[in-house]
Write a protein that holds these residues in place. Structure first.
Motif, PDB file in Angstrom:
ATOM      1  N   THR A 132       0.544  -1.307   0.136  1.00  0.00           N
ATOM      2  CA  THR A 132       0.050   0.085   0.143  1.00  0.00           C
ATOM      3  C   THR A 132       0.997   1.684  -0.085  1.00  0.00           C
ATOM      4  N   ARG A 135       2.971   1.768  -3.385  1.00  0.00           N
ATOM      5  CA  ARG A 135       1.493   2.530  -4.301  1.00  0.00           C
ATOM      6  C   ARG A 135       1.176   3.631  -4.244  1.00  0.00           C
ATOM      7  N   GLU A 136       1.095   4.279  -3.193  1.00  0.00           N
ATOM      8  CA  GLU A 136       0.664   5.284  -2.990  1.00  0.00           C
ATOM      9  C   GLU A 136       2.241   5.757  -2.890  1.00  0.00           C
ATOM     10  N   ASP A 139       2.413   6.088  -7.154  1.00  0.00           N
ATOM     11  CA  ASP A 139       0.999   7.486  -7.090  1.00  0.00           C
ATOM     12  C   ASP A 139       1.443   8.706  -7.575  1.00  0.00           C
ATOM     13  N   SER A 140       2.386   8.984  -6.458  1.00  0.00           N
ATOM     14  CA  SER A 140       2.798  10.653  -5.912  1.00  0.00           C
ATOM     15  C   SER A 140       3.374  10.649  -7.275  1.00  0.00           C
TER      16      SER A 140
END
Length: 186
Positions: A132, A135-136, A139-140
């Motif tokens: 998690t 992934r975050e 994505d940032s």
């Protein structure tokens, strides 16, 4: 020898180094992430081959590749992540003919038949993290260019596979050179 260390060894990793302005962008991003996540600092690079720990062969391989190959432009595809320590967070690049030629030139000049598979990516962070969180973070991140030029090579002595901050911090550059492509200038 324990089972855990059975397949670990000292190797020479051959790195392709980005030219400016990509080098500065990636170095700042790596430094920022290393500070935020208490992770190791390292130079931005794309590993193009990993072979035996033979310094003489590594120096010859770099010189031969530098003469034969010009700077290489790579197309950035995505920000990826994985549970592999040395691929925690990375920029994936598209392979191309010039990159494969460089990989083969180094492998042949180093007289090294290792089974290293070329998978062009530039790591941004080495850290064990949850899927998690990875992934975050992936994505940032936005890379402000779609292509980057790589114009130099380094031979780096390291443990393979690298699994810890201490092992990253023990990496040592053994040789480096700029790509000139003199042999290609016809």
């Amino acid at each position: 020898m324990s089972t855990l260390n059975k397949y670990r060894r000292v190797v020479i990793a051959y790195w392709l180094i980005p030219a400016e302005p990509a080098h500065t962008f990636f170095q700042r991003l790596i430094e920022d992430l290393a500070c935020r996540y208490s992770a190791p600092h390292f130079e931005p690079h794309v590993t193009i081959h990993v072979g035996a720990n033979h310094l003489d062969a590594a120096e010859k391989a770099l010189l031969k590749a530098a003469r034969e190959c010009q700077p290489i432009k790579l197309k950035a595809l995505e920000i990826g992540h994985s549970d592999e320590f040395i691929k925690t967070l990375f920029v994936q690049f598209a392979p191309n003919g010039k990159l494969r030629q460089l990989h083969e030139a180094i492998r042949d000049a180093a007289q090294d038949s290792s089974d290293y598979e070329l998978n062009p990516h530039l790591s941004l962070l080495y850290k064990n993290m949850s899927v998690t969180a990875r992934r975050e973070l992936a994505d940032s991140i936005k890379v402000p260019f779609s292509e980057a030029i790589f114009d130099s090579l380094k031979a780096v002595r390291c443990i393979s596979p690298t699994r810890s901050r201490a092992e990253v911090e023990a990496w040592r550059v053994m040789a480096s050179t700029a790509l000139s492509g003199v042999a290609d200038a016809r």
